[in-house]
Design a protein around this motif. Sequence first.
Motif, PDB file in Angstrom:
ATOM      1  N   ASN A   1      13.857   5.427   8.711  1.00  0.00           N
ATOM      2  CA  ASN A   1      14.116   6.442   9.733  1.00  0.00           C
ATOM      3  C   ASN A   1      15.260   5.919  10.592  1.00  0.00           C
ATOM      4  O   ASN A   1      15.076   5.471  11.707  1.00  0.00           O
ATOM      5  CB  ASN A   1      12.865   6.705  10.564  1.00  0.00           C
TER       6      ASN A   1
ATOM      7  N   LYS B   1       6.465  10.607  10.151  1.00  0.00           N
ATOM      8  CA  LYS B   1       5.769  11.031  11.366  1.00  0.00           C
ATOM      9  C   LYS B   1       6.722  11.078  12.552  1.00  0.00           C
ATOM     10  O   LYS B   1       6.762  12.062  13.269  1.00  0.00           O
ATOM     11  CB  LYS B   1       4.620  10.072  11.678  1.00  0.00           C
ATOM     12  N   GLY B   2       7.456  10.018  12.792  1.00  0.00           N
ATOM     13  CA  GLY B   2       8.356   9.969  13.939  1.00  0.00           C
ATOM     14  C   GLY B   2       7.589   9.879  15.241  1.00  0.00           C
ATOM     15  O   GLY B   2       6.690  10.668  15.478  1.00  0.00           O
TER      16      GLY B   2
ATOM     17  N   PRO C   1       6.559  16.576  12.912  1.00  0.00           N
ATOM     18  CA  PRO C   1       6.093  15.324  12.306  1.00  0.00           C
ATOM     19  C   PRO C   1       5.665  15.495  10.857  1.00  0.00           C
ATOM     20  O   PRO C   1       5.049  16.497  10.491  1.00  0.00           O
ATOM     21  CB  PRO C   1       4.891  14.932  13.173  1.00  0.00           C
TER      22      PRO C   1
ATOM     23  N   ASN D   1      12.171  13.529  11.442  1.00  0.00           N
ATOM     24  CA  ASN D   1      11.168  13.233  10.409  1.00  0.00           C
ATOM     25  C   ASN D   1      11.791  12.902   9.053  1.00  0.00           C
ATOM     26  O   ASN D   1      11.128  12.963   8.036  1.00  0.00           O
ATOM     27  CB  ASN D   1      10.186  14.398  10.279  1.00  0.00           C
TER      28      ASN D   1
ATOM     29  N   PRO E   1       7.416  21.046   8.401  1.00  0.00           N
ATOM     30  CA  PRO E   1       8.200  19.811   8.270  1.00  0.00           C
ATOM     31  C   PRO E   1       9.237  19.849   7.151  1.00  0.00           C
ATOM     32  O   PRO E   1      10.169  19.067   7.158  1.00  0.00           O
ATOM     33  CB  PRO E   1       7.145  18.731   8.007  1.00  0.00           C
TER      34      PRO E   1
END
Length: 107
Positions: free
Chosen positions: A60, A10-11, A27, A66, A20
């Motif tokens: 992450n 998602k980030g 996201p 993402n 994506p």
Amino acid sequence: MCVDILGLLKGDKLKGTGDPKTDKETPGKYNADDLKVELKSIKADGQEVAFDKAKIKYGNIEDNNNCYRIEIYNDYGDTAKDSPIDKDNLAFEDSLEITFSIEGLSE
């Protein structure tokens, strides 16, 4: 030497509206903490490459896209100081294989 799985996370800071799978700023669907990822093996030309599982970095890591990253070695990351592999003796001519597992993905 990293594996980036594009479009997975998602980030918090992402604003893109594209696909994506091709856009690092769009996201994804998952939070890094909800996934269990494990590097299983590294093979150079079919031969096992030794690595220290405890030194592999996951998640992450860049915190601005993402991508879920499996960081095996990165000159600009934590693994440069404490490498999980003997990078000076890593060589291959035909193939480099990275095998990993991911748990926590829905259909």
